[in-house]
Design an enzyme around this catalytic site. Sequence first.
Site, mmCIF file in Angstrom:
data_model
loop_
_atom_site.group_PDB
_atom_site.id
_atom_site.type_symbol
_atom_site.label_atom_id
_atom_site.label_comp_id
_atom_site.label_asym_id
_atom_site.label_seq_id
_atom_site.Cartn_x
_atom_site.Cartn_y
_atom_site.Cartn_z
ATOM 1 N N GLY A 73 51.323 61.652 42.637
ATOM 2 C CA GLY A 73 50.496 60.600 42.589
ATOM 3 C C GLY A 73 49.724 59.546 42.858
ATOM 4 O O GLY A 73 50.388 59.302 41.424
ATOM 5 N N ASP A 122 33.827 65.431 31.724
ATOM 6 C CA ASP A 122 34.845 66.631 33.200
ATOM 7 C C ASP A 122 34.405 67.279 33.290
ATOM 8 O O ASP A 122 34.884 67.418 34.160
ATOM 9 C CB ASP A 122 36.223 65.708 32.619
ATOM 10 C CG ASP A 122 36.838 64.140 32.254
ATOM 11 O OD1 ASP A 122 35.835 63.738 33.113
ATOM 12 O OD2 ASP A 122 37.742 64.415 31.905
ATOM 13 N N HIS A 157 32.977 27.485 33.370
ATOM 14 C CA HIS A 157 34.193 27.115 34.117
ATOM 15 C C HIS A 157 35.172 26.414 32.950
ATOM 16 O O HIS A 157 34.372 25.738 31.534
ATOM 17 C CB HIS A 157 34.047 26.210 35.131
ATOM 18 C CG HIS A 157 35.013 24.961 35.316
ATOM 19 N ND1 HIS A 157 35.838 25.754 36.654
ATOM 20 C CD2 HIS A 157 36.224 24.092 35.277
ATOM 21 C CE1 HIS A 157 37.167 24.777 37.362
ATOM 22 N NE2 HIS A 157 37.192 23.875 35.592
#
Length: 480
Positions: free
Chosen positions: A194, A325, A459
């Site tokens: 998997g 789930d 930045h």
Amino acid sequence: MPAAASPDTYDLAVIGGGPGGYTAAIRASQLGLKTVLIERENLGGICLNWGCIPTKALLRSAHLFKDMQEAAVHGFTLPGPPVIDMQRLVGRSRAIAAQLSQGVRYLMKKNRVTVVEGTARLGAAMGAAVGEAQREVHVERAAGASTLRARHVILATGARARTLPGMAADPDRMWTYREAITPQALPKSLLVIGSGAIGIELGCFYRSLGSHVTVVEMLDRILPAEDAEISAMAQASFERQGIGFFVGTRVESMDNEGDGVTARIRLASGEVQQLTAERVIQAVGIRGNVENLGLEQTRVRIEGTHVLTGPFSETHEPGVYAIGDLAGAPWLAHKASHEAVICVEHIAGVPGTTPLDTSRIPGCTYSSPQIASVGATEAQARAQGRSIKVGRHRFAANGKALALGEPEGMVKMVFDADSGELLGAHMIGAEVTELIQGVAIAQTMEATEAELMHTVFPHPTLSEAILESTLDAWGRAVNH
């Protein structure tokens, strides 16, 4: 809401103390609902105790091991090669899980949530003296059985690892994620069945420490939920690290005899081969924990091993809800937590409560390099019939990535060509599991390319790749 009738009567009973369950309990208490949480094993559930958290601790250790091996590049000389102490390495991850589990227990006390340790089962529904329906919840505890009543019940029992037919887990050789994150020793060779997030993360962990790792995937590419371009980059990167892959390949049988495990695999061409490894990890999906909940006495509907729910997590049985789930994909802790809040606010009648949009839930794989995504892939956007613009920016042109020594990777942005709507973002590279949330916020705020272009990105940061890939989609990239 009417006050509870007795000490054993609650506004809400939550069965299961994982990310969905304990979040539901906390939010319910905040909204004034008398709440009980029933957990049979460990507060925090699989994610905190056996999944998300301990695996990230292990992966951090593996990353540190890799950095130590490359110390000379940064001008450092170590007295000798680093030595792996598996007991201490695993012990650190278990200690972190235990600490967080205790933290959940503290949160329950802080929020006045009653915690009952035991195994719960739904009982009969009945009318209450106050005129509202209640449901019995039977709890098996170490001290004996007991029964409580609640006007609403949320099922948050989660899921467990699925194993292939006839290939049951063996704690010594044929592992699920539980055994894989608590190894006694480092296996020389490992077969991972998997290639979803769990399989890839565990494969990267063991390869980083020196194991020979082979991954078998039934579908035609690894990480099949990701954008195809990102999947291809990921496989190429993992192969350079020494991980072997068989895609479009089915495992037909495994022989757990002798010195290791021998798997018989059938390639896409039809050719049959044998692979032998000291250990096998099955990472082939999950099964919802629907058994022994008393659902057969209700109108709750089950599809496969998951409970069918409506937009607010309601089941077909009045007063019974299912989240996380247990209620189906995507199988992610953050989905369960968000779902829990929506469900509880719906129960409490909070104005403005809206259903969860599962198409905008970020997914992360904490491999090396990391992978993260949100929204539609390029293929999905085209399948929807949209005219799209796609922008890309590679980290090899990003100053921060170069300074980190991690120039491998890319940010890919997908936009609607006509409206500028941000449809999806797909990333591979350093710390992209942190970067993805900025794009998730942009989607929630319905940002277009214009808002992203007008946002000042600091930045030097990895986040500049989001701006550059957006500019690239419109042919305006500067650092490209």
